[in-house]
Write a protein that holds these residues in place. Sequence first.
Motif, PDB file in Angstrom:
ATOM      1  N   HIS A  46      44.147  32.832  33.707  1.00  0.00           N
ATOM      2  CA  HIS A  46      43.265  33.124  34.766  1.00  0.00           C
ATOM      3  C   HIS A  46      43.786  34.470  35.142  1.00  0.00           C
ATOM      4  CE1 HIS A  46      41.295  32.729  38.937  1.00  0.00           C
ATOM      5  NE2 HIS A  46      40.497  32.658  38.041  1.00  0.00           N
ATOM      6  N   LYS A  47      42.681  35.096  35.403  1.00  0.00           N
ATOM      7  CA  LYS A  47      42.602  36.769  35.733  1.00  0.00           C
ATOM      8  C   LYS A  47      41.935  36.743  36.810  1.00  0.00           C
ATOM      9  CE  LYS A  47      43.469  38.944  31.277  1.00  0.00           C
ATOM     10  NZ  LYS A  47      43.041  39.955  30.343  1.00  0.00           N
ATOM     11  N   HIS A  48      42.617  37.468  38.269  1.00  0.00           N
ATOM     12  CA  HIS A  48      41.711  37.575  39.282  1.00  0.00           C
ATOM     13  C   HIS A  48      42.380  38.897  40.174  1.00  0.00           C
ATOM     14  CE1 HIS A  48      45.517  36.209  41.335  1.00  0.00           C
ATOM     15  NE2 HIS A  48      45.847  35.462  40.190  1.00  0.00           N
ATOM     16  N   ALA A  49      41.472  39.180  41.286  1.00  0.00           N
ATOM     17  CA  ALA A  49      41.697  39.877  41.997  1.00  0.00           C
ATOM     18  C   ALA A  49      43.283  40.010  42.766  1.00  0.00           C
ATOM     19  CB  ALA A  49      40.883  40.321  43.096  1.00  0.00           C
ATOM     20  N   ALA A  50      44.054  41.009  42.945  1.00  0.00           N
ATOM     21  CA  ALA A  50      45.478  40.885  43.259  1.00  0.00           C
ATOM     22  C   ALA A  50      45.613  40.391  44.428  1.00  0.00           C
ATOM     23  CB  ALA A  50      46.471  41.957  42.936  1.00  0.00           C
ATOM     24  N   LYS A  51      44.441  40.324  45.464  1.00  0.00           N
ATOM     25  CA  LYS A  51      44.512  40.045  46.713  1.00  0.00           C
ATOM     26  C   LYS A  51      44.376  38.652  47.009  1.00  0.00           C
ATOM     27  CE  LYS A  51      39.639  41.113  47.342  1.00  0.00           C
ATOM     28  NZ  LYS A  51      38.682  41.773  48.281  1.00  0.00           N
TER      29      LYS A  51
END
Length: 317
Positions: A46-51
């Motif tokens: 899963h890739k997502h925003a770092a925040k």
Amino acid sequence: MRRLLLFILAATLPALALGQQVLRPTGSFSSDTVKIGLPITYTLVHKHAAKLEIILPGATYNFAPFELVRKDFYPTKTKNGLSTDSAVYTLRTFDTKPVQSISLPVFVLQGKDTIRINGDSSRVILKQLVTKVNEPLQFKAQTDLIPVEERFNWPVLLLWSVVGTLFVSLVWLLFGQTIKTKYKLYRLRKDHLYFTSRYNSHIDRFVKTGASQSLEKAVSLWKNYLTKLERSAINSFTTKEIVEYYDNNEEVNHALRLCDKAIYGNVNTEADAETKDALLLLRRFTKTRYKARRELTKNAKNNRQHAGLAEPGVVQS
């Protein structure tokens, strides 16, 4: 009614907006086919925003129709504000469906709420090992005996060892002193018979040959026997010390002086009656001391002065 619709819309709009922003996780099996009961790995990425704070399914998640065998998580990697989370799940199945699928989600933490983002479904084909089943089933009976290796029964040996030890300990506790006394009396009697036999042989040889060597061996044997009987170093005593040890016994004094005269004086060419009588006196005295020691051993629990038989003192040289 309108207020309720507005409330539901206000609650779901942020989740929908977040769902549009968060990418869906992707998962895939390591193989297109699987066998019943054998493990297969499933990789979830899963890739997502770092925040964003993302949680992947754990051991408590329901992986039906599969079962979780092991899970391996990998550290989050972040590059240019985009983070990547990944995990590898080892699964197995006992379901008999020809095609089986699974879709693992990710969970986004937002304050006190948790938003579920579903991933794409992945399929795997069940490989059938049995393609045809004959009805009715045929059962094959095998009644031949199979030899089984005989094993030593260690628990029984341990049990008997403990029982035997307890029995011996009980017997020794009750009859130990009696057994020790009987054994000591047996040793005393055996030693006295052995001494008497050898001593008589030396007397007979001295009477027949008159050799001073036979007389000397008889006296030496007499001293060695009394050393063991009295538990004192009598064989290292002089004639005077032996007489004093036995409270100046006249018979011992007379017999030993006659023997010393015959051995060291070298005046006799043949055995005379007086020297023979001296040897017989020593033998009679030895028998007296044997009986005294036997009585002391029998009455070991009583006074050591029983029957007036006192232990003679040792004279220091």
